[in-house]
Design an enzyme around this catalytic site. Structure first.
Site, PDB file in Angstrom:
ATOM      1  N   GLU A   1      18.621  22.475 -33.746  1.00 36.04           N
ATOM      2  CA  GLU A   1      20.007  22.866 -33.420  1.00 36.04           C
ATOM      3  C   GLU A   1      20.838  21.649 -33.005  1.00 36.04           C
ATOM      4  O   GLU A   1      22.012  21.546 -33.357  1.00 36.04           O
ATOM      5  CB  GLU A   1      19.989  23.943 -32.329  1.00 36.04           C
ATOM      6  CG  GLU A   1      19.375  25.236 -32.870  1.00 36.04           C
ATOM      7  CD  GLU A   1      19.269  26.323 -31.840  1.00 36.04           C
ATOM      8  OE1 GLU A   1      18.455  26.160 -30.910  1.00 36.04           O
ATOM      9  OE2 GLU A   1      19.984  27.327 -31.948  1.00 36.04           O
TER      10      GLU A   1
ATOM     11  N   GLU B   1      11.560  29.863 -32.918  1.00 36.29           N
ATOM     12  CA  GLU B   1      11.818  30.678 -31.721  1.00 36.29           C
ATOM     13  C   GLU B   1      11.209  32.080 -31.816  1.00 36.29           C
ATOM     14  O   GLU B   1      10.777  32.636 -30.803  1.00 36.29           O
ATOM     15  CB  GLU B   1      13.322  30.793 -31.456  1.00 36.29           C
ATOM     16  CG  GLU B   1      13.941  29.560 -30.801  1.00 36.29           C
ATOM     17  CD  GLU B   1      14.376  28.499 -31.804  1.00 36.29           C
ATOM     18  OE1 GLU B   1      13.923  28.534 -32.969  1.00 36.29           O
ATOM     19  OE2 GLU B   1      15.169  27.616 -31.426  1.00 36.29           O
TER      20      GLU B   1
HETATM   21  N1  3HC Z   1       8.639  22.802 -24.120  1.00 36.02           N
HETATM   22  C1  3HC Z   1       7.784  22.417 -23.161  1.00 36.02           C
HETATM   23  N2  3HC Z   1       6.569  21.910 -23.413  1.00 36.02           N
HETATM   24  C2  3HC Z   1       6.208  21.770 -24.695  1.00 36.02           C
HETATM   25  C3  3HC Z   1       7.048  22.149 -25.748  1.00 36.02           C
HETATM   26  C4  3HC Z   1       8.322  22.669 -25.422  1.00 36.02           C
HETATM   27  N3  3HC Z   1       9.194  23.027 -26.370  1.00 36.02           N
HETATM   28  N4  3HC Z   1       6.410  21.897 -26.915  1.00 36.02           N
HETATM   29  C5  3HC Z   1       5.227  21.387 -26.594  1.00 36.02           C
HETATM   30  N5  3HC Z   1       5.098  21.305 -25.258  1.00 36.02           N
HETATM   31  C6  3HC Z   1       3.966  20.760 -24.513  1.00 36.02           C
HETATM   32  C7  3HC Z   1       2.696  21.551 -24.733  1.00 36.02           C
HETATM   33  O1  3HC Z   1       2.611  22.643 -23.834  1.00 36.02           O
HETATM   34  C8  3HC Z   1       1.636  20.510 -24.480  1.00 36.02           C
HETATM   35  O2  3HC Z   1       1.511  20.372 -23.095  1.00 36.02           O
HETATM   36  P1  3HC Z   1       0.085  20.022 -22.431  1.00 36.02           P
HETATM   37  O3  3HC Z   1      -0.316  18.707 -23.025  1.00 36.02           O
HETATM   38  O4  3HC Z   1       0.378  19.991 -20.987  1.00 36.02           O
HETATM   39  O5  3HC Z   1      -0.816  21.136 -22.840  1.00 36.02           O
HETATM   40  C9  3HC Z   1       2.263  19.226 -25.036  1.00 36.02           C
HETATM   41  O6  3HC Z   1       3.670  19.481 -25.069  1.00 36.02           O
HETATM   42  C10 3HC Z   1       1.816  18.847 -26.414  1.00 36.02           C
HETATM   43  O7  3HC Z   1       1.962  19.988 -27.270  1.00 36.02           O
HETATM   44  P2  3HC Z   1       0.851  20.366 -28.335  1.00 36.02           P
HETATM   45  O8  3HC Z   1      -0.493  20.309 -27.723  1.00 36.02           O
HETATM   46  O9  3HC Z   1       1.283  21.666 -28.939  1.00 36.02           O
HETATM   47  O10 3HC Z   1       0.990  19.176 -29.371  1.00 36.02           O
HETATM   48  P3  3HC Z   1       0.897  19.203 -30.947  1.00 36.02           P
HETATM   49  O11 3HC Z   1       1.064  17.809 -31.391  1.00 36.02           O
HETATM   50  O12 3HC Z   1      -0.297  19.967 -31.392  1.00 36.02           O
HETATM   51  O13 3HC Z   1       2.169  20.053 -31.438  1.00 36.02           O
HETATM   52  C11 3HC Z   1       4.469  20.720 -31.508  1.00 36.02           C
HETATM   53  C12 3HC Z   1       3.464  19.591 -31.201  1.00 36.02           C
HETATM   54  C13 3HC Z   1       4.421  21.047 -33.010  1.00 36.02           C
HETATM   55  C14 3HC Z   1       5.823  20.237 -31.124  1.00 36.02           C
HETATM   56  C15 3HC Z   1       4.065  21.995 -30.721  1.00 36.02           C
HETATM   57  O14 3HC Z   1       3.892  21.647 -29.372  1.00 36.02           O
HETATM   58  C16 3HC Z   1       5.079  23.105 -30.775  1.00 36.02           C
HETATM   59  O15 3HC Z   1       5.093  23.859 -31.734  1.00 36.02           O
HETATM   60  N6  3HC Z   1       5.904  23.205 -29.727  1.00 36.02           N
HETATM   61  C17 3HC Z   1       6.852  24.285 -29.585  1.00 36.02           C
HETATM   62  C18 3HC Z   1       8.036  24.111 -30.487  1.00 36.02           C
HETATM   63  C19 3HC Z   1       8.996  25.241 -30.265  1.00 36.02           C
HETATM   64  O16 3HC Z   1       8.643  26.394 -30.232  1.00 36.02           O
HETATM   65  N7  3HC Z   1      10.262  24.873 -30.132  1.00 36.02           N
HETATM   66  C20 3HC Z   1      11.281  25.871 -29.899  1.00 36.02           C
HETATM   67  C21 3HC Z   1      11.437  26.060 -28.437  1.00 36.02           C
HETATM   68  S1  3HC Z   1      12.530  27.393 -28.041  1.00 36.02           S
HETATM   69  C22 3HC Z   1      14.064  26.776 -28.256  1.00 36.02           C
HETATM   70  O17 3HC Z   1      14.222  25.669 -28.670  1.00 36.02           O
HETATM   71  C23 3HC Z   1      15.182  27.682 -27.854  1.00 36.02           C
HETATM   72  C24 3HC Z   1      16.506  27.199 -28.344  1.00 36.02           C
HETATM   73  O18 3HC Z   1      16.833  27.836 -29.521  1.00 36.02           O
HETATM   74  C25 3HC Z   1      17.575  27.500 -27.341  1.00 36.02           C
END
Ligand code: 3HC
Ligand code: NAI
Length: 689
Positions: A102, A122
């Site tokens: 976004e 999301e």
């Molecule tokens: N917020 C907070 N913490 C996050 C995060 C996020 N969006 N994404 C990842 N983390 C944290 C994980 O909890 C993890 O923490 P830890 O080491 O303490 O366990 C650390 O970051 C590393 O994450 P992964 O182990 O998942 O690392 P990978 O390399 O395997 O994957 C990733 C990376 C693909 C970015 C994966 O973490 C992921 O899919 N994250 C979520 C992405 C997501 O859903 N984004 C949308 C969020 S909602 C949003 O944006 C709302 C908006 O529209 C208003």
């Protein structure tokens, strides 16, 4: 500083530095907002935004959800970037997800590295893109792409994003250098800001048909449908109104139990393999595995290991059986090749040099981990372990894939119990993402660490379990299946139960699942347990009768259902068997409402899960949640049985169990842990931290 401010001539560079994934927490949002204002105030001619480390912003900071909002909010920051009077360039790499995408589409120009993944996941958190994504994406990429991305949550490649108009160019190199070159070029050309929000929305397609498709695929999940509605609103509302509608729908999802369940699942998935006891414990070397038994499970485990790049020695009883096992692995690998998961070259190498099949246990001499997947029979397993021991190298780990049997007994029968562990895979083992690592009394810590390492290499969600009949998952399954069987004796039909659980969100009800797994498995298990059965246990026999008649479910074409080609219909022989059984037992059938069925089924599941945690078989409630989510089709949007229980209120569940105990106080014995939590007004979640 989460966002650093730097100047290169006329260009201001805002670099994100918020490891590990540059989540858009409050400090990052503030840095972006202040950076844009300062760039304009200082008379810069363009702004470049990029991420340090492994990625651009991977989304909003999920840890902030459900807490009081901290200004500036992400939607406002995106609007500010879009309204910036000088061009803003985004140089994208890594995972450009959710709020990250976004922010990107609020910038005026976007370039991406070829390896970049872009998406709005999301819906996987029970939410929708809430910072303008549902309004800006269709204006850039059209409705078909925007709806697909927003409702599925699946990311697209940089190439696809270029084709769809989401990025302007794809180039290989370093985000900072590429972005700076792009910004310099734009300044030289006198390029102007290009706010996506100023573009007209594309022509509205047939939204009714699209929505119906989304509703069907969502299977009870709210977020995809609500996300669709937000995208569709962009067609009828002016941009600013569309943003307001998106915000309203986003906030409505923020309040749902589904959002709580899915965010619990997100963090539980990441926490489940982190065991304090393994901190600093190095796993043993892991390059090759041995598998004994090349049936359904053995062939699946061998396939998973080959796909992960391990060498595999697969042992069967005879040369012919070894050849048949090779055929099963080849079939699995052909599927992976067809789906484009592996190249022809890799496929050939896996079947050529990486896989050895043999009838001689001597082929195990080099294996680092040896997993037996022979018949579920203690005497056979003990014999097989003796043979393994005769050939395994001293550092090898000896594992059993048993579904129910006692790993302590297997270990005690060897001369090296510290090396023995349970590695319980799920069928099909090269597809299902769950692995239970069953830790026996004498298992050495580095053996446990190696079990977890293997799970990681195979891409599994790995959960620690202690030893008990069925470990975490099958033990809980046995209990809720028993509750279902009791309801059948008392008046419900298997088909009503399947329907109720499918409506709850399971892809299949328990009786359809039993047909899929093979009714003979439960039959063999009932026979195994019969000698020690408590006299007060109520046992229903209709399933045994089906098996006695040779009906084992899908594999014989007939079980609770009849399977012809792709069609499935109710087997008319089943209800008469059940009715005869009720009559023989003198039971007058009663009516169960859908709610009655769900409450009993879930109460049995939660109660047994609480016993599994209370007895230390699972270390934390989240371990149980992950097992049920990853291995048993529990709907992710309910978060797992113990998260679901917390959301229902533990007092209500305990009251149900105590009520059911009035009819059968042998089966319905409340879990002491559940009683303790209710008495102290705590939740299962309190035990997760
Ligand atoms: N917020 C907070 N913490 C996050 C995060 C996020 N969006 N994404 C990842 N983390 C944290 C994980 O909890 C993890 O923490 P830890 O080491 O303490 O366990 C650390 O970051 C590393 O994450 P992964 O182990 O998942 O690392 P990978 O390399 O395997 O994957 C990733 C990376 C693909 C970015 C994966 O973490 C992921 O899919 N994250 C979520 C992405 C997501 O859903 N984004 C949308 C969020 S909602 C949003 O944006 C709302 C908006 O529209 C208003
Ligand atoms: P299967 O019957 O398909 O395969 C067992 C294989 O072991 C056969 O091919 C047989 O020839 C071979 N075998 C038997 N004794 C042997 C010996 N002494 N040496 C070498 N090979 C031998 O059984 P399946 O379903 O693969 O189950 C195997 C194990 O996995 C069992 O313990 C079962 O409980 C467990 N399991 C099964 C699951 C399932 O869904 N099928 C799921 C998880 C675990």
């Amino acid at each position: 500083m989460s966002i650093s401010f730097e100047r290169d001539g006329d260009i201001v560079i805002l670099a994100a530095n918020n490891p590990p994934v540059n989540a858009l927490g409050a400090e990052v949002r503030r840095g972006l907002s202040e950076g844009i204002k300062r760039a304009v105030a200082e008379g810069a001619k363009a702004v470049l935004i990029y991420g340090e480390g492994r990625t651009w912003f991977a989304g909003a900071d999920i840890r902030e959800f459900g807490k009081p909002p901290v200004e500036p909010g992400l939607p406002g920051v995106c609007d500010e970037i879009e309204a910036c009077p000088i061009p803003v360039v985004a140089a994208l790499h890594g995972t450009v997800l959710g709020g990250g995408l976004e922010v990107a589409v609020s910038c005026h120009y976007r370039l991406a590295l070829p390896s970049t993944k872009l998406g709005v996941p999301e819906v996987n958190l029970g939410l929708l893109p809430g910072a303008g994504g549902t309004q800006r994406l269709p204006r850039l990429a059209g409705y078909e792409t925007a709806v697909a991305m927003v409702t599925s949550g699946r990311p697209v490649s940089a190439a696809k994003a270029l084709e769809a108009g989401i990025v302007d160019r794809v180039e290989d190199g370093k985000p900072r250098a590429l972005g700076l070159a792009y910004a310099t070029e734009l300044v030289a050309e006198g390029a102007k800001p290009r706010p996506v929000g100023a573009r007209p929305a594309p022509q509205a397609p047939d939204f009714a048909a699209m929505r119906a498709e989304v509703v069907k695929k969502a299977r009870g999940q709210l977020a995809p449908v609500t996300a669709f509605d937000a995208v569709a609103a962009s067609a009828s509302l002016p941009f600013a109104e569309g943003l307001k509608e998106e915000r309203r729908l986003f906030m409505s999802l923020m309040d749902t139990d589904q959002r709580k369940g899915m965010i619990h699942a997100f963090f539980a998935e990441r926490q489940v393999s982190k065991l304090p006891e393994l901190k600093g414990v190095a796993p043993r070397a892991l390059n090759s595995i041995g598998v004994i038994g090349g049936g359904t499970m053995g062939a699946g485990i061998a396939t998973a290991a080959l796909l992960a790049g391990l060498r595999v020695s697969l042992i069967e009883m005879t040369e012919e059986a070894a050849e048949a096992a090779r055929g099963r692995v080849a079939g699995n690998l052909a599927g992976a090749l067809k789906r484009g998961k592996i190249s022809q070259q890799k496929h050939d190498a896996m079947l050529g040099t990486a896989l050895t099949t043999a009838a001689d246990y001597a082929a195990l001499s080099d294996a680092d981990v040896i997993i037996e997947a022979v018949f579920e029979d203690m005497a056979v397993k003990k014999q097989v372990f003796a043979q393994i021991e005769a050939h395994a190298k001293p550092s090898a780990i000896l594992a059993s894939n048993t579904s129910y049997l006692d790993i302590n007994e297997i270990a005690a029968n060897t001369t090296r119990p510290a090396d023995v562990i349970g590695l319980h895979f799920f069928s099909p083992a090269h597809v299902m993402r769950l692995l239970e690592v069953v830790v026996a009394d004498a298992t050495a810590p580095d053996v446990v660490a190696t079990g977890f390492e293997l799970g990681k290499m195979l891409g599994k969600t790995t959960v620690r379990s202690g030893v008990c009949d069925g470990f975490i998952g099958n033990r809980i399954l046995s209990t809720y299946r028993t509750a279902a069987d009791h309801m059948i004796l008392d008046g419900a039909s298997p088909y009503e139960i399947d329907r109720v659980l499918e409506n709850f969100g399971f892809a299949m009800g328990p009786f359809a699942v039993a047909d899929l797994a093979g009714l003979d498995i439960g039959w063999a298990n009932r026979k195994r347990l019969a000698p020690n059965r408590h006299p007060r246990e109520r046992v229903s026999e209709h399933a045994d009768k089906l098996c006695e008649a040779g009906h084992f479910g899908q594999k014989t074409g007939r079980g609770y259902y009849i399977y012809e080609g792709r069609s499935k219909s109710i087997n008319p022989d089943v209800m008469p068997l059940i009715e005869a059984e009720r009559a023989a037992l003198g039971i007058t059938p009663k009516t169960f409402s859908d709610d009655d069925i769900l409450r009993r089924y879930m109460a049995a599941m939660v109660n047994e899960a609480a016993k599994v945690v209370g007895e230390g078989i699972a270390r934390r409630p989240l371990d149980v949640d992950m097992v049920l989510l990853m291995g048993y089709g529990f709907p992710r949007y309910h978060g797992g049985p113990l998260k679901w229980a917390d959301i229902q209120g533990l007092g209500n569940l305990l009251a149900d169990i105590e009520g059911f105990a009035k009819e059968d106080d042998h089966f319905w014995q409340p879990a002491p842990l559940l009683q303790e939590l209710v008495a102290s007004n705590r939740s299962f979640d309190d035990l997760n931290t």
